[in-house]
Design a protein around this motif. Structure first.
Motif, PDB file in Angstrom:
ATOM      1  N   UNK A   1      32.531  42.756  28.637  1.00  0.00           N
ATOM      2  CA  UNK A   1      31.747  43.752  29.378  1.00  0.00           C
ATOM      3  C   UNK A   1      32.587  44.996  29.657  1.00  0.00           C
ATOM      4  N   UNK A   2      31.963  46.139  29.567  1.00  0.00           N
ATOM      5  CA  UNK A   2      32.654  47.381  29.926  1.00  0.00           C
ATOM      6  C   UNK A   2      32.728  47.488  31.440  1.00  0.00           C
ATOM      7  N   UNK A   3      33.548  48.430  31.909  1.00  0.00           N
ATOM      8  CA  UNK A   3      33.668  48.627  33.357  1.00  0.00           C
ATOM      9  C   UNK A   3      32.326  49.008  33.963  1.00  0.00           C
ATOM     10  N   UNK A   4      31.590  49.881  33.283  1.00  0.00           N
ATOM     11  CA  UNK A   4      30.272  50.295  33.796  1.00  0.00           C
ATOM     12  C   UNK A   4      29.327  49.103  33.873  1.00  0.00           C
ATOM     13  N   UNK A   5      29.365  48.223  32.870  1.00  0.00           N
ATOM     14  CA  UNK A   5      28.500  47.037  32.877  1.00  0.00           C
ATOM     15  C   UNK A   5      28.892  46.086  34.008  1.00  0.00           C
ATOM     16  N   UNK A   6      30.192  45.946  34.260  1.00  0.00           N
ATOM     17  CA  UNK A   6      30.648  45.101  35.375  1.00  0.00           C
ATOM     18  C   UNK A   6      30.168  45.667  36.712  1.00  0.00           C
ATOM     19  N   UNK A   7      30.243  46.996  36.849  1.00  0.00           N
ATOM     20  CA  UNK A   7      29.775  47.645  38.084  1.00  0.00           C
ATOM     21  C   UNK A   7      28.289  47.375  38.282  1.00  0.00           C
TER      22      UNK A   7
ATOM     23  N   UNK B   1      39.098  51.958  38.755  1.00  0.00           N
ATOM     24  CA  UNK B   1      39.461  51.794  37.343  1.00  0.00           C
ATOM     25  C   UNK B   1      38.738  52.835  36.480  1.00  0.00           C
ATOM     26  N   UNK B   2      37.468  53.072  36.794  1.00  0.00           N
ATOM     27  CA  UNK B   2      36.689  54.063  36.058  1.00  0.00           C
ATOM     28  C   UNK B   2      37.275  55.454  36.249  1.00  0.00           C
ATOM     29  N   UNK B   3      37.691  55.752  37.488  1.00  0.00           N
ATOM     30  CA  UNK B   3      38.293  57.046  37.788  1.00  0.00           C
ATOM     31  C   UNK B   3      39.630  57.201  37.068  1.00  0.00           C
ATOM     32  N   UNK B   4      40.434  56.135  37.060  1.00  0.00           N
ATOM     33  CA  UNK B   4      41.736  56.168  36.391  1.00  0.00           C
ATOM     34  C   UNK B   4      41.568  56.358  34.885  1.00  0.00           C
ATOM     35  N   UNK B   5      40.604  55.634  34.312  1.00  0.00           N
ATOM     36  CA  UNK B   5      40.337  55.780  32.878  1.00  0.00           C
ATOM     37  C   UNK B   5      39.902  57.194  32.547  1.00  0.00           C
ATOM     38  N   UNK B   6      39.106  57.775  33.461  1.00  0.00           N
ATOM     39  CA  UNK B   6      38.617  59.145  33.245  1.00  0.00           C
ATOM     40  C   UNK B   6      39.780  60.129  33.206  1.00  0.00           C
ATOM     41  N   UNK B   7      40.750  59.943  34.115  1.00  0.00           N
ATOM     42  CA  UNK B   7      41.915  60.838  34.141  1.00  0.00           C
ATOM     43  C   UNK B   7      42.757  60.676  32.874  1.00  0.00           C
ATOM     44  N   UNK B   8      42.944  59.417  32.428  1.00  0.00           N
ATOM     45  CA  UNK B   8      43.766  59.171  31.247  1.00  0.00           C
ATOM     46  C   UNK B   8      43.142  59.771  29.995  1.00  0.00           C
ATOM     47  N   UNK B   9      41.810  59.750  29.950  1.00  0.00           N
ATOM     48  CA  UNK B   9      41.120  60.242  28.755  1.00  0.00           C
ATOM     49  C   UNK B   9      40.766  61.709  28.851  1.00  0.00           C
ATOM     50  N   UNK B  10      41.305  62.367  29.879  1.00  0.00           N
ATOM     51  CA  UNK B  10      41.015  63.789  30.035  1.00  0.00           C
ATOM     52  C   UNK B  10      39.710  64.045  30.724  1.00  0.00           C
TER      53      UNK B  10
ATOM     54  N   UNK C   1      27.347  59.869  32.410  1.00  0.00           N
ATOM     55  CA  UNK C   1      26.177  60.489  31.790  1.00  0.00           C
ATOM     56  C   UNK C   1      26.235  62.007  31.944  1.00  0.00           C
ATOM     57  N   UNK C   2      25.871  62.726  30.872  1.00  0.00           N
ATOM     58  CA  UNK C   2      25.822  64.183  30.939  1.00  0.00           C
ATOM     59  C   UNK C   2      27.156  64.832  31.254  1.00  0.00           C
ATOM     60  N   UNK C   3      28.241  64.250  30.796  1.00  0.00           N
ATOM     61  CA  UNK C   3      29.600  64.736  31.102  1.00  0.00           C
ATOM     62  C   UNK C   3      29.835  64.769  32.610  1.00  0.00           C
ATOM     63  N   UNK C   4      29.162  63.847  33.307  1.00  0.00           N
ATOM     64  CA  UNK C   4      29.235  63.827  34.762  1.00  0.00           C
ATOM     65  C   UNK C   4      30.627  63.594  35.309  1.00  0.00           C
ATOM     66  N   UNK C   5      31.427  62.776  34.602  1.00  0.00           N
ATOM     67  CA  UNK C   5      32.778  62.511  35.089  1.00  0.00           C
ATOM     68  C   UNK C   5      33.592  63.797  35.170  1.00  0.00           C
ATOM     69  N   UNK C   6      33.479  64.641  34.151  1.00  0.00           N
ATOM     70  CA  UNK C   6      34.248  65.891  34.145  1.00  0.00           C
ATOM     71  C   UNK C   6      33.806  66.812  35.282  1.00  0.00           C
ATOM     72  N   UNK C   7      32.497  66.887  35.496  1.00  0.00           N
ATOM     73  CA  UNK C   7      31.956  67.751  36.542  1.00  0.00           C
ATOM     74  C   UNK C   7      32.444  67.296  37.915  1.00  0.00           C
ATOM     75  N   UNK C   8      32.305  65.999  38.191  1.00  0.00           N
ATOM     76  CA  UNK C   8      32.686  65.488  39.510  1.00  0.00           C
ATOM     77  C   UNK C   8      34.200  65.529  39.683  1.00  0.00           C
ATOM     78  N   UNK C   9      34.956  65.347  38.587  1.00  0.00           N
ATOM     79  CA  UNK C   9      36.413  65.435  38.680  1.00  0.00           C
ATOM     80  C   UNK C   9      36.855  66.827  39.115  1.00  0.00           C
ATOM     81  N   UNK C  10      36.184  67.873  38.630  1.00  0.00           N
ATOM     82  CA  UNK C  10      36.504  69.233  39.082  1.00  0.00           C
ATOM     83  C   UNK C  10      36.118  69.390  40.550  1.00  0.00           C
ATOM     84  N   UNK C  11      34.963  68.855  40.941  1.00  0.00           N
ATOM     85  CA  UNK C  11      34.519  68.940  42.337  1.00  0.00           C
ATOM     86  C   UNK C  11      35.534  68.295  43.280  1.00  0.00           C
TER      87      UNK C  11
END
Length: 367
Positions: A1-7, A40-49, A128-138
């Motif tokens: 299962x992916x992290x999102x699926x586990x969540x 973990x999702x946040x950490x993965x997001x930072x590692x992957x840019x 979804x919708x590049x949401x991680x990048x948007x919220x990371x800037x916020x």
């Protein structure tokens, strides 16, 4: 299962579990597991840019930055245009803005950066919708404007808050007043200065156990919830950011409906297209940013009221003031003469640790 699926699986299990004394331990474990997966999702997001990428990284300028967050086609770009004069693309279809668009407004002598972010959608925290990048800037901003449509403000408000919360952003909140001291042995010792009405010892021990904290002193100085306890344990991944709910398009509703909107805390109804009520929005922005303007008074000259030194409220000592002008001032510092509300008498001779207040006037004397 992916992290999102586990969540998703944990969220489904929590939704099906009725809360009572018999299930409090299990629910505490589930909430702690959920928080760790989100980290973990946040950490993965930072590692992957996930915090940047083409068009998302913004060079910071000014004394504070404000991110515009909201659904697509809600009026964020028009608002940026009206406040800063920056021509962010505007159109009546979704996802007009595909990059971060910065602008600068000068307000009460302070240069404040405003960043129009691409619209987010439900599920943004999960990518979804590049949401991680948007919220990371916020997350990196000093304040957030949550721009909402006045015709459906409460539903959109709830969805956006949920997305931001899932990414570790806490809106208009302070860190929970909980003290934690880890120990080598001795088990969990729980003390309280106020009655806990939302949290029992089983939940506390369940959460602590999930974080492998089997020996610690924990003191609750507020009526904490299990989410507050998790926020304390995840404090390195939490961002506490002031926000204003910008209720846009008031030109489409009646006066009676407008009166109801004023009951929403931390909200300002506006019409970005017609430039209605933008002054009230900027005044609330200023109050929430808690900036401190300090005017310089060179010896033998008049105060410079046109170009203040602007400091953050958590960095406004005389030493901070000196460093803002030039770092060599601290080494050459003898004392300062202060006029204004921070002075016990007018004027007052003070040292580097003196805390300045808004619109103080300062003269620096060198050795």
């Amino acid at each position: 299962m992916t992290t999102v699926e586990k969540i998703k699986a944990i969220e489904d299990e929590m939704a099906k579990t009725q809360k009572n004394k018999a299930t409090s331990f299990h629910l505490g474990q589930l909430k702690a597991k959920l928080a760790k997966l989100r980290r973990e999702l946040l950490t993965d997001s930072k590692k992957s840019g996930g915090g940047g990428g083409i068009g998302f990284d913004v060079a910071r300028s000014g004394v504070a930055s404000i991110g515009f967050v909201g659904f697509p086609s809600i009026g964020k770009s028009t608002l940026l245009n009206k406040l800063t004069g920056v021509a962010s693309e505007v159109a009546a279809y979704e996802f007009t803005t595909l990059t971060s668009v910065p602008g600068i407004i000068k307000y009460k002598g302070a240069k404040i950066q405003m960043i129009d972010l691409p619209g987010i959608i439900e599920g943004a925290k999960d990518g979804k919708g590049r949401g991680k990048q948007v919220i990371a800037v916020a997350r990196t901003c000093n304040m957030i404007f949550i721009v909402l449509d006045v015709n459906k403000p409460l539903h959109h408000k709830q969805v956006i808050e949920h997305e931001l919360e899932g990414f570790g952003i806490r809106i208009n909140k302070q860190p929970p007043d909980i003290l934690l001291k880890k120990k080598e042995r001795g088990g969990i010792n729980i003390t309280t200065t106020v009655p806990l009405t939302h949290l029992d010892n089983d939940e506390i021990r369940a959460v602590m156990g999930e974080y492998r904290l089997n020996s610690a002193d924990i003191s609750f100085r507020c009526d904490a919830t299990v989410d507050d306890l998790i926020d304390k344990l995840e404090e390195q991944n939490r961002k506490y950011i002031p926000a204003i709910y910008v209720l846009n398009k008031i030109d489409s509703i009646s006066t009676q409906e407008l009166d109801l909107l004023y009951r929403i805390p931390d909200a300002v109804p506006i019409s970005s297209g017609n430039e209605w009520n933008l002054d009230e929005l900027l005044e609330m922005m200023w109050d929430k940013l808690k900036l401190v303007r300090v005017y310089t008074l060179p010896k033998g000259k008049l105060p410079d009221f046109e170009d203040p030194v602007v400091l953050r409220s958590d960095r406004c000592t005389v030493e901070d003031f000196c460093n803002q002008i030039h770092k060599s001032l601290v080494a050459e510092f003898k004392n300062a003469i202060v006029y204004g509300s921070s002075a016990k008498h007018q004027p007052q001779y003070v040292g580097l640790s003196h805390v300045l207040q808004d619109e103080d006037v300062v003269t620096i004397l060198k050795k």
